[in-house]
Design a protein around this motif. Sequence first.
Motif, PDB file in Angstrom:
ATOM      1  N   ALA A  12       0.675  -1.108   0.220  1.00 40.52           N
ATOM      2  CA  ALA A  12      -0.137   0.035  -0.214  1.00 40.52           C
ATOM      3  C   ALA A  12       0.743   1.195   0.198  1.00 40.52           C
ATOM      4  O   ALA A  12       0.763   2.374  -0.577  1.00 40.52           O
ATOM      5  N   ASN A  21      -3.160   3.551  -8.344  1.00 39.67           N
ATOM      6  CA  ASN A  21      -3.518   2.119  -8.403  1.00 39.67           C
ATOM      7  C   ASN A  21      -2.953   1.711  -8.616  1.00 39.67           C
ATOM      8  O   ASN A  21      -2.927   0.037  -9.029  1.00 39.67           O
ATOM      9  N   ILE A  51      -2.287   0.793   4.593  1.00 36.53           N
ATOM     10  CA  ILE A  51      -2.976   0.745   4.541  1.00 36.53           C
ATOM     11  C   ILE A  51      -4.763   2.356   4.619  1.00 36.53           C
ATOM     12  O   ILE A  51      -4.083   2.872   5.437  1.00 36.53           O
ATOM     13  N   ASP A  55      -9.742   0.344   2.369  1.00 39.12           N
ATOM     14  CA  ASP A  55      -8.753  -1.194   1.776  1.00 39.12           C
ATOM     15  C   ASP A  55      -9.194  -2.012   2.055  1.00 39.12           C
ATOM     16  O   ASP A  55      -9.838  -3.467   2.372  1.00 39.12           O
ATOM     17  N   GLN A  58     -12.373  -3.458   1.580  1.00 36.15           N
ATOM     18  CA  GLN A  58     -12.089  -3.883  -0.226  1.00 36.15           C
ATOM     19  C   GLN A  58     -11.767  -5.333   0.469  1.00 36.15           C
ATOM     20  O   GLN A  58     -12.415  -6.307  -0.705  1.00 36.15           O
TER      21      GLN A  58
END
Length: 238
Positions: A12, A21, A51, A55, A58
């Motif tokens: 991350a 991304n 993080i 996140d 997801q």
Amino acid sequence: MTRLSVNINKIATLRNSRGGNNPDLIQVAKDIESFGAQGITVHPRPDERHIRYDDVYQLKEIVTTEFNIEGNCEEQKFIDLVLAVKPEQVTLVPDALGQLTSNHGWDTITHKRYLTDMIGAFKKEGIRVSIFVDPLEDMIAGAAETGTDRIELYTEGYANHYHQGIELAAAPYIIAAKKAQELGLGLNAGHDLDLKNLKYFAQNVPGLLEVSIGHALVSDALYYGLENTVQMYLRQLA
């Protein structure tokens, strides 16, 4: 066999450095599981420098092994996140605000009442709880009184002294592990474990259920490739 949970914070961090991304954190988590890891660990912090809280939601949707969320339960946002996501395990770490990385375990005696209340709240929702502790028998005894399911031994001391004498470096962790077993606590470990020091630790610390490894594993993957690196770490635990 001790289970390997891969901490993907550093993935991350790399993604966040460019604002896009790439690398795709969700895909990396899927790949790490497909390479054989038995868990995914994240440690969200208030500044979301690696993080992000989004996140975590997801990842909950796609992680098929064990999902472990680490963090400071003194932050209400963290508590709310864990209770909403309901991971298989929450690991409570006494980080200070803005702390670079975890560097000590809980004082389970001073914070006994607080930890007992927090652990009870998480366990009520069916979440297994582990708390970060130093390899000290009195802190482990204090942990047992909080109702926690497991402890996670903070292993920086072992890593720092490994080259000065492996048996001496591991000795307090072996004593701590035996104390945990005596008190009926499950045992995890993490921080600065790597390909050089992991095998001895896993073979000599009794009752070790799980290690959480991120920084060293991701760093090794730059040289060896991610799939190969995950499997190299798994071989150290076999």
